[in-house]
Design a protein around this motif. Structure first.
Motif, PDB file in Angstrom:
ATOM      1  N   GLN A  82      73.189 -31.891  26.508  1.00 43.11           N
ATOM      2  CA  GLN A  82      73.262 -33.351  26.602  1.00 43.11           C
ATOM      3  C   GLN A  82      71.882 -33.969  26.739  1.00 43.11           C
ATOM      4  O   GLN A  82      71.646 -35.087  26.285  1.00 43.11           O
ATOM      5  CB  GLN A  82      74.143 -33.768  27.777  1.00 43.11           C
ATOM      6  CG  GLN A  82      75.624 -33.550  27.501  1.00 43.11           C
ATOM      7  CD  GLN A  82      76.468 -33.954  28.675  1.00 43.11           C
ATOM      8  OE1 GLN A  82      76.809 -35.133  28.817  1.00 43.11           O
ATOM      9  NE2 GLN A  82      76.806 -32.997  29.519  1.00 43.11           N
ATOM     10  N   GLU A  83      70.970 -33.246  27.346  1.00 46.23           N
ATOM     11  CA  GLU A  83      69.606 -33.749  27.486  1.00 46.23           C
ATOM     12  C   GLU A  83      68.826 -33.609  26.185  1.00 46.23           C
ATOM     13  O   GLU A  83      67.962 -34.427  25.882  1.00 46.23           O
ATOM     14  CB  GLU A  83      68.901 -33.026  28.625  1.00 46.23           C
ATOM     15  CG  GLU A  83      69.469 -33.413  29.981  1.00 46.23           C
ATOM     16  CD  GLU A  83      68.896 -32.607  31.145  1.00 46.23           C
ATOM     17  OE1 GLU A  83      67.974 -31.786  30.926  1.00 46.23           O
ATOM     18  OE2 GLU A  83      69.385 -32.798  32.268  1.00 46.23           O
ATOM     19  N   ASP A  84      69.122 -32.546  25.415  1.00 43.87           N
ATOM     20  CA  ASP A  84      68.450 -32.324  24.133  1.00 43.87           C
ATOM     21  C   ASP A  84      69.394 -31.599  23.197  1.00 43.87           C
ATOM     22  O   ASP A  84      69.477 -30.372  23.196  1.00 43.87           O
ATOM     23  CB  ASP A  84      67.168 -31.507  24.332  1.00 43.87           C
ATOM     24  CG  ASP A  84      66.420 -31.249  23.025  1.00 43.87           C
ATOM     25  OD1 ASP A  84      66.859 -31.756  21.968  1.00 43.87           O
ATOM     26  OD2 ASP A  84      65.412 -30.541  23.062  1.00 43.87           O
ATOM     27  N   GLY A  85      70.123 -32.353  22.406  1.00 44.32           N
ATOM     28  CA  GLY A  85      71.111 -31.796  21.487  1.00 44.32           C
ATOM     29  C   GLY A  85      70.522 -30.958  20.374  1.00 44.32           C
ATOM     30  O   GLY A  85      71.246 -30.257  19.674  1.00 44.32           O
ATOM     31  N   ARG A  86      69.207 -31.005  20.200  1.00 49.00           N
ATOM     32  CA  ARG A  86      68.552 -30.210  19.160  1.00 49.00           C
ATOM     33  C   ARG A  86      68.017 -28.886  19.702  1.00 49.00           C
ATOM     34  O   ARG A  86      67.372 -28.140  18.979  1.00 49.00           O
ATOM     35  CB  ARG A  86      67.420 -31.013  18.532  1.00 49.00           C
ATOM     36  CG  ARG A  86      67.958 -32.214  17.759  1.00 49.00           C
ATOM     37  CD  ARG A  86      66.868 -32.927  17.050  1.00 49.00           C
ATOM     38  NE  ARG A  86      66.224 -32.007  16.123  1.00 49.00           N
ATOM     39  CZ  ARG A  86      65.381 -32.370  15.189  1.00 49.00           C
ATOM     40  NH1 ARG A  86      65.086 -33.631  15.037  1.00 49.00           N
ATOM     41  NH2 ARG A  86      64.819 -31.486  14.399  1.00 49.00           N
ATOM     42  N   MET A  87      68.286 -28.607  20.976  1.00 48.08           N
ATOM     43  CA  MET A  87      67.814 -27.363  21.570  1.00 48.08           C
ATOM     44  C   MET A  87      68.433 -26.180  20.818  1.00 48.08           C
ATOM     45  O   MET A  87      69.634 -26.156  20.564  1.00 48.08           O
ATOM     46  CB  MET A  87      68.190 -27.317  23.052  1.00 48.08           C
ATOM     47  CG  MET A  87      67.524 -26.202  23.810  1.00 48.08           C
ATOM     48  SD  MET A  87      67.822 -26.344  25.578  1.00 48.08           S
ATOM     49  CE  MET A  87      66.697 -27.654  25.992  1.00 48.08           C
ATOM     50  N   THR A  88      67.608 -25.234  20.450  1.00 48.85           N
ATOM     51  CA  THR A  88      68.083 -24.086  19.669  1.00 48.85           C
ATOM     52  C   THR A  88      68.797 -23.081  20.560  1.00 48.85           C
ATOM     53  O   THR A  88      68.627 -23.069  21.790  1.00 48.85           O
ATOM     54  CB  THR A  88      66.910 -23.375  18.970  1.00 48.85           C
ATOM     55  OG1 THR A  88      66.059 -22.812  19.977  1.00 48.85           O
ATOM     56  CG2 THR A  88      66.123 -24.334  18.082  1.00 48.85           C
ATOM     57  N   VAL A  89      69.570 -22.215  19.932  1.00 52.40           N
ATOM     58  CA  VAL A  89      70.240 -21.138  20.657  1.00 52.40           C
ATOM     59  C   VAL A  89      69.193 -20.257  21.330  1.00 52.40           C
ATOM     60  O   VAL A  89      69.384 -19.811  22.464  1.00 52.40           O
ATOM     61  CB  VAL A  89      71.155 -20.329  19.705  1.00 52.40           C
ATOM     62  CG1 VAL A  89      71.680 -19.077  20.388  1.00 52.40           C
ATOM     63  CG2 VAL A  89      72.312 -21.195  19.225  1.00 52.40           C
ATOM     64  N   SER A  90      68.070 -20.030  20.648  1.00 51.46           N
ATOM     65  CA  SER A  90      66.988 -19.224  21.242  1.00 51.46           C
ATOM     66  C   SER A  90      66.444 -19.877  22.506  1.00 51.46           C
ATOM     67  O   SER A  90      66.236 -19.197  23.521  1.00 51.46           O
ATOM     68  CB  SER A  90      65.845 -19.019  20.250  1.00 51.46           C
ATOM     69  OG  SER A  90      66.267 -18.219  19.180  1.00 51.46           O
ATOM     70  N   ASP A  91      66.197 -21.180  22.456  1.00 43.80           N
ATOM     71  CA  ASP A  91      65.704 -21.892  23.638  1.00 43.80           C
ATOM     72  C   ASP A  91      66.718 -21.839  24.780  1.00 43.80           C
ATOM     73  O   ASP A  91      66.361 -21.628  25.936  1.00 43.80           O
ATOM     74  CB  ASP A  91      65.382 -23.355  23.309  1.00 43.80           C
ATOM     75  CG  ASP A  91      64.169 -23.503  22.414  1.00 43.80           C
ATOM     76  OD1 ASP A  91      63.343 -22.572  22.365  1.00 43.80           O
ATOM     77  OD2 ASP A  91      64.050 -24.567  21.767  1.00 43.80           O
ATOM     78  N   LEU A  92      67.992 -22.030  24.442  1.00 42.47           N
ATOM     79  CA  LEU A  92      69.033 -21.978  25.456  1.00 42.47           C
ATOM     80  C   LEU A  92      69.130 -20.585  26.070  1.00 42.47           C
ATOM     81  O   LEU A  92      69.299 -20.443  27.276  1.00 42.47           O
ATOM     82  CB  LEU A  92      70.385 -22.383  24.860  1.00 42.47           C
ATOM     83  CG  LEU A  92      70.534 -23.869  24.512  1.00 42.47           C
ATOM     84  CD1 LEU A  92      71.750 -24.093  23.627  1.00 42.47           C
ATOM     85  CD2 LEU A  92      70.623 -24.709  25.772  1.00 42.47           C
ATOM     86  N   SER A  93      68.994 -19.563  25.229  1.00 43.56           N
ATOM     87  CA  SER A  93      69.090 -18.188  25.755  1.00 43.56           C
ATOM     88  C   SER A  93      67.941 -17.901  26.714  1.00 43.56           C
ATOM     89  O   SER A  93      68.137 -17.232  27.734  1.00 43.56           O
ATOM     90  CB  SER A  93      69.146 -17.162  24.626  1.00 43.56           C
ATOM     91  OG  SER A  93      67.893 -16.914  24.072  1.00 43.56           O
TER      92      SER A  93
END
Length: 146
Positions: free
Chosen positions: A13-24
């Motif tokens: 919700q803060e950054d909908g463009r965050m990649t799966v890699s960044d989230l991991s």
């Protein structure tokens, strides 16, 4: 939903463009695990979709307003069907109380505001309020703690 799911939807919700890699990396989980969680959250309807937030003012829609419609002269379903494709209307909510519908709209000028009101008048009483500012906008939404 566990703590990881809650963190996941908070980050998105803060950054909908965050990649799966960044989230991991942020959540210390593998990319496949993040992908599975995202898919599960979508299948459950918790994540409804991904989209871009567009500034109405930046695209020339400098007048934003809230419209209250009451005392409908047609059925709610008929009213909703008729306004569904009006491009000036951003949101429409059917609500309880004396007012039956709350509408958020964005127009380019006061003249366009007048035209929108004229389009709505045949359906009921229309009360408009121009939005001066929005102190709470697009708040991150998380489950309530029990």
């Amino acid at each position: 939903m566990d703590k990881i799911d809650i963190s996941l939807i908070k980050w998105l919700q803060e950054d909908g463009r965050m990649t799966v890699s960044d989230l991991s990396k942020k959540l210390s989980l593998s990319r496949p695990s993040i992908s599975e969680r995202l898919l599960r959250l979508q299948e459950k309807g918790i994540i409804e979709g991904f989209n871009a937030r567009v500034s109405p003012a930046a695209i020339g829609r400098t007048v934003q307003l809230i419209i209250q419609v009451s005392e409908l002269k047609v059925s709610p379903q008929e009213f909703e069907r008729r306004i569904k494709d009006d491009e000036d209307i951003i949101e429409c909510h059917r609500v309880t109380g004396i007012v039956s519908h709350m509408i958020k709209a964005a127009v380019t000028s006061m003249d366009d505001l007048s035209k929108l009101v004229e389009r709505l008048l045949p359906y009921g009483n229309v009360n408009t309020s121009v939005i001066l500012s929005s102190p709470v906008l697009n708040r991150t939404l998380l489950p309530k703690r029990q």
